[in-house]
Structure formats: C-alpha cells, structure tokens
Write an enzyme that holds these catalytic residues in place. Sequence first.
Site, PDB file in Angstrom:
ATOM      1  N   LYS A 116       0.815  -1.218   0.000  1.00 27.59           N
ATOM      2  CA  LYS A 116       0.000   0.000   0.000  1.00 27.59           C
ATOM      3  C   LYS A 116       0.850   1.270   0.000  1.00 27.59           C
ATOM      4  CE  LYS A 116      -3.122  -2.971  -0.050  1.00 27.59           C
ATOM      5  NZ  LYS A 116      -3.650  -3.362  -1.365  1.00 27.59           N
ATOM      6  N   GLU A 200      -2.208   7.892   7.941  1.00 28.74           N
ATOM      7  CA  GLU A 200      -3.082   8.721   7.107  1.00 28.74           C
ATOM      8  C   GLU A 200      -3.993   9.537   8.006  1.00 28.74           C
ATOM      9  OE1 GLU A 200      -5.520   6.340   4.556  1.00 28.74           O
ATOM     10  OE2 GLU A 200      -3.933   5.981   3.107  1.00 28.74           O
ATOM     11  N   HIS A 235     -16.065  -4.339   7.127  1.00 27.55           N
ATOM     12  CA  HIS A 235     -15.248  -4.361   5.914  1.00 27.55           C
ATOM     13  C   HIS A 235     -15.691  -5.395   4.889  1.00 27.55           C
ATOM     14  CE1 HIS A 235     -12.909  -1.400   7.881  1.00 27.55           C
ATOM     15  NE2 HIS A 235     -12.538  -2.218   8.849  1.00 27.55           N
ATOM     16  N   ARG A 292      -7.773  -7.296  -9.667  1.00 27.90           N
ATOM     17  CA  ARG A 292      -8.538  -8.509 -10.010  1.00 27.90           C
ATOM     18  C   ARG A 292      -9.928  -8.117 -10.497  1.00 27.90           C
ATOM     19  NH1 ARG A 292      -9.222  -7.752  -4.398  1.00 27.90           N
ATOM     20  NH2 ARG A 292     -11.414  -7.230  -4.013  1.00 27.90           N
TER      21      ARG A 292
HETATM   22  C1  MV4 Z   1      -9.793   4.855   5.919  1.00 25.78           C
HETATM   23  C2  MV4 Z   1     -10.922   5.406   6.534  1.00 25.78           C
HETATM   24  C3  MV4 Z   1     -10.854   6.710   6.961  1.00 25.78           C
HETATM   25  N1  MV4 Z   1      -9.721   7.407   6.793  1.00 25.78           N
HETATM   26  N2  MV4 Z   1      -8.693   5.603   5.777  1.00 25.78           N
HETATM   27  C4  MV4 Z   1     -11.492   0.423   5.446  1.00 25.78           C
HETATM   28  C5  MV4 Z   1     -11.182  -0.605   4.440  1.00 25.78           C
HETATM   29  C6  MV4 Z   1      -9.885  -0.212   3.839  1.00 25.78           C
HETATM   30  N3  MV4 Z   1      -9.936  -0.427   2.423  1.00 25.78           N
HETATM   31  C7  MV4 Z   1      -9.707   1.223   4.209  1.00 25.78           C
HETATM   32  N4  MV4 Z   1     -10.744   1.567   5.125  1.00 25.78           N
HETATM   33  C8  MV4 Z   1     -10.866   2.825   5.610  1.00 25.78           C
HETATM   34  N5  MV4 Z   1      -9.782   3.612   5.472  1.00 25.78           N
HETATM   35  C9  MV4 Z   1      -8.663   6.842   6.221  1.00 25.78           C
HETATM   36  N6  MV4 Z   1      -7.552   7.555   6.089  1.00 25.78           N
HETATM   37  C10 MV4 Z   1     -12.048   4.626   6.683  1.00 25.78           C
HETATM   38  C11 MV4 Z   1     -12.029   3.322   6.238  1.00 25.78           C
HETATM   39  C12 MV4 Z   1     -13.224   2.579   6.460  1.00 25.78           C
HETATM   40  C13 MV4 Z   1     -14.009   2.137   5.414  1.00 25.78           C
HETATM   41  C14 MV4 Z   1     -13.655   2.357   4.097  1.00 25.78           C
HETATM   42  C15 MV4 Z   1     -14.433   1.909   3.072  1.00 25.78           C
HETATM   43  C16 MV4 Z   1     -15.604   1.232   3.360  1.00 25.78           C
HETATM   44  C17 MV4 Z   1     -15.971   0.988   4.648  1.00 25.78           C
HETATM   45  C18 MV4 Z   1     -15.184   1.428   5.689  1.00 25.78           C
HETATM   46  C19 MV4 Z   1     -15.586   1.181   6.995  1.00 25.78           C
HETATM   47  C20 MV4 Z   1     -14.799   1.620   8.021  1.00 25.78           C
HETATM   48  C21 MV4 Z   1     -13.613   2.307   7.757  1.00 25.78           C
END
Ligand code: MV4
Length: 505
Positions: A116, A200, A235, A292
């Site tokens: 990442k 982040e 998630h 994918r």
């Molecule tokens: C985040 C975020 C808020 N701020 N990054 C969750 C899955 C992963 N792909 C990254 N995720 C998140 N990253 C920052 N800087 C909030 C989430 C997140 C989230 C993102 C997408 C869909 C659902 C989520 C549920 C909780 C937190």
Amino acid sequence: MINKVLVANRGEIAVRVMRSCREMGIKTVAVFSDADRTSFHVRYADEAYHIGSSPSSESYLNINRIIETARRAGADAIHPGYGFLSENADFARRCSEEKIVFIGPSEHSISAMGDKLTAREKMMDAGVPVVPGTKEGIKDEKAALTLIKDIGLPIMIKASAGGGGKGMRLVTDERDVLSSLRAAKSEALSAFGNDSVYIEKYVESPHHIEFQILADQHGNVIHLCERECSVQRRHQKVIEETPSPIVTAELRERMGQDAVAAARAANYVGAGTIEFLVDKNRNYYFLEMNTRLQVEHPITEWVIGIDLVKEQIRIANGERLNLQQSDVRQTGHSIECRIYAEDPENNFMPSPGLVKHITQPSGLGIRIDGYVYEGYEIPIYYDPLISKLITWGINRDEAIARMRRALYEYRITGVQTSISFLERIMNTPDFIRGEYDTHFIEKNKEILMSKDTYSLKEFEDIALIAAIFDYTQKLQKIQPLELVNNGNGNSAWKAYGRKKAVIRI
Ligand code: MV4
C-alpha cells in the site's frame, strides 16, 4: 490464442467465468477440493480435476498443484477469479514462467499495488490525490509525532502489507499514538510478515466509491464509471450500486480521469479497480487498487453493457480494447445484494449446511450469479456466499422496487440467509433517499436489527403456519364424525372440502 481456460476458483465466480468462456467457444477446466466434489462449477466445466483436501491451503491456494493441473489438462490460460490466488504475484510469475497465460495483470503490477505504501507513492507521483499522510514507512517515532501535529488527529495507522480493512487502527487521542504505533507494527509483523506501517489522516464518514478500469497491452486505458460500495459491515460489502447517488457528472469526469491515471501509474493491464474515499464535501482520495475482477463487477456490466470476463480474455489474448472512453455510457441503474448463508439474528454467524429448498427470483431486470442447487451442502471451508442478486432499472427507484420484489420471491430453506436483512435495508429511509455513507449499517442498526418487525414474506409465512394449524385443528374435529358416517370410502379430506372450509390468507 486462448483455447482452454483453467479456472482456479470455485463457487459462483468459477461458474461466472466459465459462462463467458462457453459463449466464446473456449473449453473450460475446473479444479476442486474434497468438499467441492458435488459443487456446481465441477458439473459446469468441460473437464474437472481434483486438486486436494478441503482446506483452501491444500487446494485452491496450492500453486504447484494448479500449475501442474493446467499442464496435464492442456490449458493455455488460467483465470484466478477473485480471492484465493487472484492477487498473488508469485502465482502470476509462475504462470508466465510456465508459459501459461495468467488472465490478469503482470506480477509487477500485483506486487506494487499489494504494497500500500508503494501504491500511495506511485499515485502521488502521478498526481492522483491520496489521503494526507506519510510517504514512507514509520521508522522514527519522533518524526511520526511531528507529522501528526501537522495533519492533526484523528489518524489511521495502516499496515503497508494490509488492505481491505486488515491491519488498520484509528487513533483519536495524542496519548495513544506511540502505543498504537508499536501495537500496529507487531500485529502487522505477525499477520503479514512485514512490520511496515504508515499514517493517514482519518477521513470521517467517508463514502467508498470505486472505478472499474480496463487496460489493454497496447497502452489503451479506459474507465467504466463508478460503483458505490458504502453499505458495508465489518469491511465486508453488503450492497453495491451504480451510479453512486452522490457522484455528479462533473465529479465522475474528474475521478474517472484520475482512475485512468492511477491505472497507468501501475502499468496496469486487464480489468482492475481503483478505490477512493470520498468525504462529505466530495473531496476524493485514492485508497487502494484491486488487481482482479471484483465480486460486484456485474452492476458495471449491466449499466455499461459489456462482459468484463470476455474483455479480460480478449486483453490476455493481446487484442485491443474495442471501445474508447467516449463510447462508455451508463444506462439506467443497477444494484447488487450479496446473499450469504449466515444468520443476521445471530451476529451474522455463517450458516453452512444442506439447502433443502431454493426458489430463485426471475423475470425482467433480474440477474443471479450463483451456484447453489436444491440438495447442495454449503461447505464450512469457504466464504458462505450463496449468490449475488443483481437488478437493473431505468432509474434508481425502479432498481430498488425490483430488488424488493426479487428478495420477496427468493426462498431458501435449510440454511439461514441474509435475505431478510437485505429486505430491511431496501426499506430503510436513508437508503431509499440515497443518503448513506460507510456508517450506514451502524447508524441504522435500530431499524435493521429490530426483533419485532417483519417483511411481507415473513408475514405470509406466519399466516401460512397459522392457516395450516387452524386447518388441522378443524380437520381433527370433523374427522371422527365424517368417518363414522361415511362408510362409502370417501376420505375425510373430501368431506372437509364439501363443507367449503377453504383456507384464505
Ligand atoms: C480509511 C478510513 C478513513 N480514513 N482511511 C477500510 C477498508 C480499507 N480499504 C480502508 N478503510 C478505511 N480507510 C482513512 N484515512 C475509513 C475506512 C473505512 C471504510 C472504508 C471503506 C468502506 C468501509 C469502511 C468502513 C470503516 C472504515
């Protein structure tokens, strides 16, 4: 030219891939574990090979065994589906070493986007917006503290080898920064064998919006618009739709251009997805790239009017994209519900086992990508996805109405399913208005988890049970009388019918 494809996967996605192969006149090879001897993908394929015992590590993740099977079957390509080996750079490399076409991107794209931090760095260099934070792994705790002073709390600590919510930590209090950092590092080391973590800024109440991209081997890259994937639980995506209720034409244009730039920065070939976080003010940030075909690809197929698996195979064959960005148009609206064998009343515990009865919805505007048949036993070893139910409508309201109708028609007994939970989402005002973000399920848990509300289908089932109970009670009262009096071979049922005791629901 690809003439025979080994599908290194199981369940609905294996069947989905084989369906496109069949339309293209390409032979298909299934692989299966002990638990999957009777699975539908095995029946559907032209040939099937047993590759090991039930645990994935002994079968669907066994690189040597799969490559050897492709050789034995004379397959010239392997499609990895999603999950399992689909984002495994070693597997992609082994395929190319063995001169078997891997239907997906290069091992280099997979490993670059799998890390990442590398992905973030490539995106920054390409001018794609990323969430404010570190460019490199955290080595110096003091430097980390100064950086946090700059960007401000709350922050997220993420494992560079993580993704999809794995190895993530939210820090809201300055006093927790150092302990969280150390804990995140040690967790990342034991989970991924790599302790690299980065920071982040925390984006509050974001939307998860992703762009489908297609890239050929000749440098042509296009995007196929977005998917709104904010309805998630731990998630795990629950519902996806396209277009996103919050994406305007202008925002789509900008995000689409950045998605194409992101794919170019990854040297990408094939079908891929650029995930973005979008905040309340419609600022967007690159989050991750999925290298994918995704679970939710059918909604894009429906509004864009293409077969993504066919496109993947054409690209792997070295063909040029047969559409340009200006040919891409969204028509109508599409929604996907993931139907799981799980119990919403019991913390969504998986509910594998024998499917005693299954009636699937059909009719205008409905697609089901599934593999479960009546009498099939859903194994305990894998993801308990039963099917993906996808609807299309001329607009969002029609797609929702159709989804409600489809969920009403869907009947499965023997295992618990998420169908009733999905019906509740379709009737939740925030969802109906299209006003939801990644906190939707948490925010609406009162409505979604209430123990004393029933769907139309549940009411009908209760009424049916009551009617049958009432019927048998009456039958017991009448039976002795009729039987005493008949003497001419008429059954008590016929006698009951003559009394016109008809059940009404
Ligand atoms: C985040 C975020 C808020 N701020 N990054 C969750 C899955 C992963 N792909 C990254 N995720 C998140 N990253 C920052 N800087 C909030 C989430 C997140 C989230 C993102 C997408 C869909 C659902 C989520 C549920 C909780 C937190």
